[in-house]
Each structure stands twice: as structure tokens, then as C-alpha cells.
Scaffold this active site. Sequence first.
Site, mmCIF file in Angstrom:
data_model
loop_
_atom_site.group_PDB
_atom_site.id
_atom_site.type_symbol
_atom_site.label_atom_id
_atom_site.label_comp_id
_atom_site.label_asym_id
_atom_site.label_seq_id
_atom_site.Cartn_x
_atom_site.Cartn_y
_atom_site.Cartn_z
ATOM 1 N N CYS A 53 0.841 -1.204 0.000
ATOM 2 C CA CYS A 53 0.000 0.000 0.000
ATOM 3 C C CYS A 53 0.878 1.257 0.000
ATOM 4 C CB CYS A 53 -0.979 -0.027 1.164
ATOM 5 S SG CYS A 53 -2.334 1.164 0.957
ATOM 6 N N HIS A 77 -3.914 -4.813 0.287
ATOM 7 C CA HIS A 77 -3.456 -5.286 1.588
ATOM 8 C C HIS A 77 -3.563 -6.814 1.640
ATOM 9 C CE1 HIS A 77 -3.067 -1.452 3.774
ATOM 10 N NE2 HIS A 77 -4.044 -1.038 2.975
ATOM 11 N N GLU A 102 -2.558 -8.710 3.916
ATOM 12 C CA GLU A 102 -2.857 -9.105 5.298
ATOM 13 C C GLU A 102 -4.342 -9.001 5.621
ATOM 14 O OE1 GLU A 102 -2.265 -4.643 5.612
ATOM 15 O OE2 GLU A 102 -1.520 -6.304 4.385
#
Length: 204
Positions: free
Chosen positions: A80, A186, A188
Site C-alpha cells: 500500500c 493489503h 494481510e
Amino acid sequence: MVVIIDYGAGNSGSIVNMLKRIGKQAIVTSDQKIIDQAERLILPGVGAFDYGMQNLEERNLIEILKKKAFIDKVPFLGICLGMQLMTKGSEEGIKSGLSWFDAQTIKFTKQDIPLPLKIPHMGWAEVKVKHQNELVDYHLTGQRFYFVHSYFVRANNQSDVILTANYGNEFACGLAKDNLFAVQFHPEKSHKFGQELLKQFTSL
């Protein structure tokens, strides 16, 4: 050893938790001695471009990151804002970026985004593999990742673009050059798809 760069502008905890799910331990640190021992580095990031660069500068991290990226050539992943910091600069601020990719960070505008789409781009989007490499292969096309961003990366060298997504228009959401990798989304926060991407990165 996987090291996540702590520079005050990243949600490192989520990345640590995702790495744990795939059996990988990570250290979150700004300690140059520990960073110098890293076998893989992750530069996360949320927030403003100038704030991110300023924090890297104030923590004296730029030279050690450059050493790891270009001399030691360890696998390096920007996420990001971390991806955007690897470009030459951003329309969001006035500071120069790391300039590791020949690219600029550009603001989405209403001309780019037809109604009823809104800025920021927030939510799930499918990606398309433009160039297969060590991090991604063509089976990734059609997989969905989570995005939150008002700026996107425009690469001058299209061979660096490994992934694209579409939000009104197609934009680069993944870059790669040698041992350097960067994604706008993202991983994650992207459940099984992000998990697989991080598993691939940590196995490089």
C-alpha cells in the site's frame, strides 16, 4: 528472518498475524542492526506519502533499506503506502520517494472514476496478472484482494507491472523488478488470497 519495517506508518500487527497463520515468524523493528540481518523485508504503510518518507528519514532507515535492497538483494515487499514510497514521488506531497521504481504515485480523479464509484477505492477487487514472475503466476488472475487507497501508481516501465486491477480504469496494483516487489492492496486483509501471496513471498 522476516523483518517488518517499523516507521510509524504501518499496520504491522495484521501482517504479523497473517504470517503466523502460514507458520512464519516476523520481527517488527526500526533497529538497523536487526534490519541488516533480515532475509526478507516488508515495508507496510497507511497514511500520507510525505509523512511516510519523513518517518523513514527521521529514523535513519533509508540507507540501510537501500543496502538490503540493492547490495544484499534480499526479497523486499512494499504494501500500500509502502509501494507508493518506492516510486519517485506522489501528487499527495512534495517529498521525493525512494525512487526504486521508475513510477509516480497519482491521485484518482473524478475523470478517472465514473459514477457511482467513489474515491477512495475501498473494498475487494479482482486482479489480473500482466507479467508472471517469482511472486505471482497466471493462476492469480481473478483472485480478489482488499484495497483502500485514493492514489495509484503509474509505472513508466510497463515491464515492471505484474498485476493490475480495475476501478473505473485499469491501474497497476503490483510491481516487480529483480528482488523488489510492491502491491497496492493489503494481503494481510485479503484472507486466503493474501495468505497465499505472503506464503509465496516468504518462500522466495
